[in-house]
Design a protein around this motif. Sequence first.
Motif, PDB file in Angstrom:
ATOM      1  N   LEU A 214       0.918  -1.217   0.041  1.00 32.03           N
ATOM      2  CA  LEU A 214      -0.003  -0.122  -0.132  1.00 32.03           C
ATOM      3  C   LEU A 214       0.984   1.355  -0.110  1.00 32.03           C
ATOM      4  CD1 LEU A 214      -2.679  -0.933   2.605  1.00 32.03           C
ATOM      5  CD2 LEU A 214      -3.199  -0.271   0.268  1.00 32.03           C
ATOM      6  N   ALA A 215       0.618   2.254  -0.773  1.00 30.61           N
ATOM      7  CA  ALA A 215       1.780   3.237  -1.071  1.00 30.61           C
ATOM      8  C   ALA A 215       0.996   4.502  -1.482  1.00 30.61           C
ATOM      9  CB  ALA A 215       2.764   3.004  -1.826  1.00 30.61           C
ATOM     10  N   SER A 216       1.333   5.473  -1.077  1.00 31.53           N
ATOM     11  CA  SER A 216       0.678   6.863  -1.696  1.00 31.53           C
ATOM     12  C   SER A 216       1.878   7.719  -1.851  1.00 31.53           C
ATOM     13  CB  SER A 216      -0.070   7.509  -0.314  1.00 31.53           C
ATOM     14  OG  SER A 216       0.760   8.161   0.712  1.00 31.53           O
ATOM     15  N   LYS A 217       1.420   9.074  -2.726  1.00 22.70           N
ATOM     16  CA  LYS A 217       2.446   9.817  -3.175  1.00 22.70           C
ATOM     17  C   LYS A 217       3.505   9.280  -4.126  1.00 22.70           C
ATOM     18  CE  LYS A 217       2.002  12.793   0.896  1.00 22.70           C
ATOM     19  NZ  LYS A 217       2.823  13.674   1.949  1.00 22.70           N
ATOM     20  N   LEU A 218       2.986   8.349  -4.868  1.00 25.40           N
ATOM     21  CA  LEU A 218       3.996   7.621  -5.957  1.00 25.40           C
ATOM     22  C   LEU A 218       3.879   8.343  -7.372  1.00 25.40           C
ATOM     23  CD1 LEU A 218       3.154   3.794  -5.603  1.00 25.40           C
ATOM     24  CD2 LEU A 218       5.157   5.160  -4.434  1.00 25.40           C
ATOM     25  N   PRO A 219       4.879   8.495  -8.081  1.00 24.55           N
ATOM     26  CA  PRO A 219       4.856   9.143  -9.108  1.00 24.55           C
ATOM     27  C   PRO A 219       4.253   8.335 -10.259  1.00 24.55           C
ATOM     28  CG  PRO A 219       6.984   8.109  -8.784  1.00 24.55           C
ATOM     29  CD  PRO A 219       6.319   7.854  -7.731  1.00 24.55           C
ATOM     30  N   LEU A 220       2.880   8.136 -10.207  1.00 20.54           N
ATOM     31  CA  LEU A 220       2.100   7.361 -11.098  1.00 20.54           C
ATOM     32  C   LEU A 220       0.932   7.724 -11.499  1.00 20.54           C
ATOM     33  CD1 LEU A 220       1.945   3.670  -9.224  1.00 20.54           C
ATOM     34  CD2 LEU A 220       3.306   4.630 -11.187  1.00 20.54           C
ATOM     35  N   PRO A 221       0.463   7.928 -12.700  1.00 24.53           N
ATOM     36  CA  PRO A 221      -0.919   8.436 -13.046  1.00 24.53           C
ATOM     37  C   PRO A 221      -2.068   8.007 -12.243  1.00 24.53           C
ATOM     38  CG  PRO A 221      -0.326   7.008 -14.660  1.00 24.53           C
ATOM     39  CD  PRO A 221       0.944   6.872 -13.639  1.00 24.53           C
ATOM     40  N   ALA A 222      -2.942   8.644 -12.144  1.00 27.85           N
ATOM     41  CA  ALA A 222      -4.324   8.165 -11.408  1.00 27.85           C
ATOM     42  C   ALA A 222      -5.048   7.174 -12.118  1.00 27.85           C
ATOM     43  CB  ALA A 222      -5.327   9.302 -11.168  1.00 27.85           C
ATOM     44  N   PHE A 223      -5.129   6.051 -11.393  1.00 22.90           N
ATOM     45  CA  PHE A 223      -5.921   4.555 -12.439  1.00 22.90           C
ATOM     46  C   PHE A 223      -7.412   4.630 -11.781  1.00 22.90           C
ATOM     47  CE2 PHE A 223      -1.429   3.158 -11.274  1.00 22.90           C
ATOM     48  CZ  PHE A 223      -1.132   3.203 -12.836  1.00 22.90           C
ATOM     49  N   GLN A 224      -8.114   4.111 -12.798  1.00 24.33           N
ATOM     50  CA  GLN A 224      -9.513   4.043 -12.538  1.00 24.33           C
ATOM     51  C   GLN A 224      -9.781   2.636 -12.071  1.00 24.33           C
ATOM     52  OE1 GLN A 224     -11.638   6.414 -16.068  1.00 24.33           O
ATOM     53  NE2 GLN A 224     -10.598   4.556 -16.690  1.00 24.33           N
ATOM     54  N   ALA A 225     -11.149   2.297 -11.441  1.00 29.72           N
ATOM     55  CA  ALA A 225     -11.145   1.018 -10.809  1.00 29.72           C
ATOM     56  C   ALA A 225     -11.523   0.106 -12.158  1.00 29.72           C
ATOM     57  CB  ALA A 225     -12.522   1.259 -10.360  1.00 29.72           C
ATOM     58  N   ARG A 226     -11.118  -1.193 -11.773  1.00 32.75           N
ATOM     59  CA  ARG A 226     -11.203  -2.229 -12.802  1.00 32.75           C
ATOM     60  C   ARG A 226     -12.731  -2.037 -13.683  1.00 32.75           C
ATOM     61  NH1 ARG A 226     -11.939  -7.455  -8.781  1.00 32.75           N
ATOM     62  NH2 ARG A 226     -13.888  -6.981  -8.131  1.00 32.75           N
ATOM     63  N   GLY A 227     -12.580  -2.432 -15.033  1.00 33.21           N
ATOM     64  CA  GLY A 227     -13.889  -2.545 -15.792  1.00 33.21           C
ATOM     65  C   GLY A 227     -13.730  -3.360 -17.056  1.00 33.21           C
ATOM     66  N   THR A 228     -14.301  -3.012 -17.981  1.00 40.99           N
ATOM     67  CA  THR A 228     -14.266  -3.570 -19.511  1.00 40.99           C
ATOM     68  C   THR A 228     -13.071  -2.992 -20.152  1.00 40.99           C
ATOM     69  OG1 THR A 228     -16.561  -3.958 -19.216  1.00 40.99           O
ATOM     70  CG2 THR A 228     -15.437  -4.357 -21.365  1.00 40.99           C
ATOM     71  N   SER A 229     -12.060  -3.840 -20.826  1.00 38.76           N
ATOM     72  CA  SER A 229     -11.096  -3.507 -21.527  1.00 38.76           C
ATOM     73  C   SER A 229     -10.869  -3.979 -22.935  1.00 38.76           C
ATOM     74  CB  SER A 229      -9.779  -3.660 -20.927  1.00 38.76           C
ATOM     75  OG  SER A 229      -8.597  -3.137 -21.735  1.00 38.76           O
ATOM     76  N   PRO A 230     -10.681  -3.646 -24.101  1.00 36.18           N
ATOM     77  CA  PRO A 230     -10.240  -4.459 -25.310  1.00 36.18           C
ATOM     78  C   PRO A 230      -9.211  -5.033 -25.092  1.00 36.18           C
ATOM     79  CG  PRO A 230      -9.896  -2.170 -25.705  1.00 36.18           C
ATOM     80  CD  PRO A 230     -10.351  -1.983 -24.210  1.00 36.18           C
ATOM     81  N   TYR A 231      -8.292  -4.905 -24.232  1.00 35.75           N
ATOM     82  CA  TYR A 231      -6.739  -5.626 -24.327  1.00 35.75           C
ATOM     83  C   TYR A 231      -6.983  -6.706 -23.102  1.00 35.75           C
ATOM     84  CZ  TYR A 231      -6.168  -1.110 -25.959  1.00 35.75           C
ATOM     85  OH  TYR A 231      -6.266   0.110 -26.967  1.00 35.75           O
ATOM     86  N   ALA A 232      -8.142  -7.085 -22.370  1.00 35.73           N
ATOM     87  CA  ALA A 232      -7.955  -7.990 -21.604  1.00 35.73           C
ATOM     88  C   ALA A 232      -7.591  -9.405 -21.786  1.00 35.73           C
ATOM     89  CB  ALA A 232      -9.727  -8.269 -21.039  1.00 35.73           C
ATOM     90  N   ALA A 233      -8.006  -9.647 -23.143  1.00 35.72           N
ATOM     91  CA  ALA A 233      -7.469 -10.901 -23.706  1.00 35.72           C
ATOM     92  C   ALA A 233      -5.995 -11.005 -24.431  1.00 35.72           C
ATOM     93  CB  ALA A 233      -8.596 -11.738 -24.558  1.00 35.72           C
ATOM     94  N   THR A 234      -5.702  -9.770 -24.552  1.00 36.16           N
ATOM     95  CA  THR A 234      -4.305  -9.418 -25.506  1.00 36.16           C
ATOM     96  C   THR A 234      -3.202 -10.180 -24.878  1.00 36.16           C
ATOM     97  OG1 THR A 234      -5.339  -7.613 -26.345  1.00 36.16           O
ATOM     98  CG2 THR A 234      -2.951  -7.956 -26.870  1.00 36.16           C
ATOM     99  N   LYS A 235      -2.259 -10.892 -25.466  1.00 31.41           N
ATOM    100  CA  LYS A 235      -1.068 -11.394 -24.787  1.00 31.41           C
ATOM    101  C   LYS A 235       0.059 -11.257 -25.830  1.00 31.41           C
ATOM    102  CE  LYS A 235      -2.615 -13.280 -21.183  1.00 31.41           C
ATOM    103  NZ  LYS A 235      -2.115 -12.913 -19.865  1.00 31.41           N
ATOM    104  N   THR A 236       1.303 -10.517 -25.152  1.00 30.94           N
ATOM    105  CA  THR A 236       2.332 -10.503 -26.075  1.00 30.94           C
ATOM    106  C   THR A 236       3.601 -10.987 -25.343  1.00 30.94           C
ATOM    107  OG1 THR A 236       2.909  -8.162 -25.210  1.00 30.94           O
ATOM    108  CG2 THR A 236       1.602  -8.444 -27.253  1.00 30.94           C
TER     109      THR A 236
END
Length: 459
Positions: A214-236
Motif C-alpha cells: 500500500l503506497a501513496s504519493k507515488l509518481p504514477l498516473p491516477a488509475f480507474q477502478a477495474r472495468g471492461t477493456s479491449p486488451y483483457a485477452a491480449t497477450k504479447t
Amino acid sequence: MLSSLVLAATLAAAPAPRSAASAKTLIHVPKVDALTGLAAFLERAGQYAALLRPAAWRTELHPFLVIDPTRPQSVSELGLDPAGPATVSMREDGRVSCMQVADAKLFQAKAAEAITAAGGAEPKPTTRGGMTTVRVKRDMGGSMGYALKGKEVCAFGATDGGGAGLFKESVRLVGKAPAKDARMGKLPGVAYVVSNNTVVGLEGTANALRVEALASKLPLPAFQARGTSPYAATKTEGLLYSRASVSPTGMTQSVNTMRSTLQVVCPTCPKEQMVSMAKAVTKHLTGNLLVNMDHVQVRGSLRSMATRFFAVRQAVAAELTDVAAVKAALAPLGKFPDAQVLEDGWKLPLKGGNVFVRIKGKQLVLGNEESVTQATLAALSETGAKTEHAVDFSVDPKRVAGGLSQISLSDILSDELLAGLFAASVELGPLLSRSERITGWVDPAPGGSQRGSLTWTLP
C-alpha cells in the motif's frame, strides 16, 4: 453497522508491532518461525544476488544477537520465542528490536556474552517494578542494552552518544501493549516493511516471492477502478507487457509526458501543433491502455535523449471513443518534416529511428520500432472483457537483464541514473537471467493511494 464490523475484524487481524517513535523504517514479523518460506526463496535467490542472502542481513534483526530466520531453533538457543513476533525500528540514532522471551535466564546469559563480545562493558542488570534493564557503553562509541518485562524484551543499539533516547524507548515499549496497525492487516505477509508512505507485506516459498504493498504519493498516473477493456485477452511475449485503465486526469498527464518526450527527439516538429494535437486526442481516449515493451537495443550513448527513447523497442495502444475525430486531429502529422502518410497512419523519421502513429479499428497505436508496432497491431482485438485489476503487468526478467547489460562504461561515469541502473545490473542481473517471470498488478486505494502486488518466480 456492517462497516463497523468489517473495521473491527480488520483491526482484530492486524499485527501489533512494538514500534519505536521516530522510526525511519520499521520491520515487523508477526511470527519469527513463519519466515522459513520467505527465507527459502531468499536463500535460492541469494546464490545469484548476494544482497538477498539471509546471511547478509540477519545481523540487522537485532542490535547484538544474530537471529537466523532460516533456523527457528537458533532463536530458541538465544532464549527467545520463535513463535512470537519481532519488530525492528530503524532510527537515525540507532535501532530497537523487540521480541518475546521463552527463557529469560538463557536470554540474559546470551545477551551478556554478545554485549561483551561487541565491545561493551560487563552488563549489570537492574530490576525495578518487575522490569529488568541493562545499559552499557561500547568501546567504539555509542551504547547498547535492553529492557525486559515478563515475556517482552526490547533491545537497543545506539550508534553514538549515550543512547538515552533509545533506552527510554525500550523501557516504554515493554511497558505497554502495542497498538495494532490496520495497514498491515490489509496485506498478506509473514514480514512487513514500513517506510515513509509505503507498507509492504512479504511472503514466499522456495520458488516464488510475493510482495504486496500500500503506497501513496507515488509518481504514477491516477488509475480507474477495474472495468471492461479491449486488451483483457491480449497477450504479447516481450520484456514487459501491461494493461492499464487510467483516469481522465492520468491520461492528460500521460499524453503530455509523451508529447514532451517526442518534442525533444523531434525538435523540428512544430510545438504548437504538437500541443493542440495532444489536447484534441486526449479528449477521445477512454483510458484503456496497452504497453508492449519488446526488447532493449542501445545504439549510441544513453546520454542522448534520442538514444534513450529508441533504446526500449516498444509500442503503446490506446482505445478511442471517436476514431474520425482523432484522425482529423492527427492529420497535420502528414505535413511534419520528412513525414510519410501510411494507409492506416503516419511514419515520422527521426534521428535515431522512426516513430509510427497508426490506427486499427478503435485503437490508436504509437510505436518506435516497426516490427513491434506491427506485432502490437496484430495482437489487438475489438472484443472487450472484464479486467481483474486497474493495471496488470508481466515482465521477462531475462530480457531485463539483457537490457541492463547494454549500459556502457562512459554512460555510467557521466550519469547518476545510469550508474544506478548499472549497479542494479551487477547486483540483480545474474538473478534476473535465471528467473522465470515477474508478474503483478496495481489498483487504486482509498485516500488517493495505490495497492499493488508483485510475484517473482524462479524455475
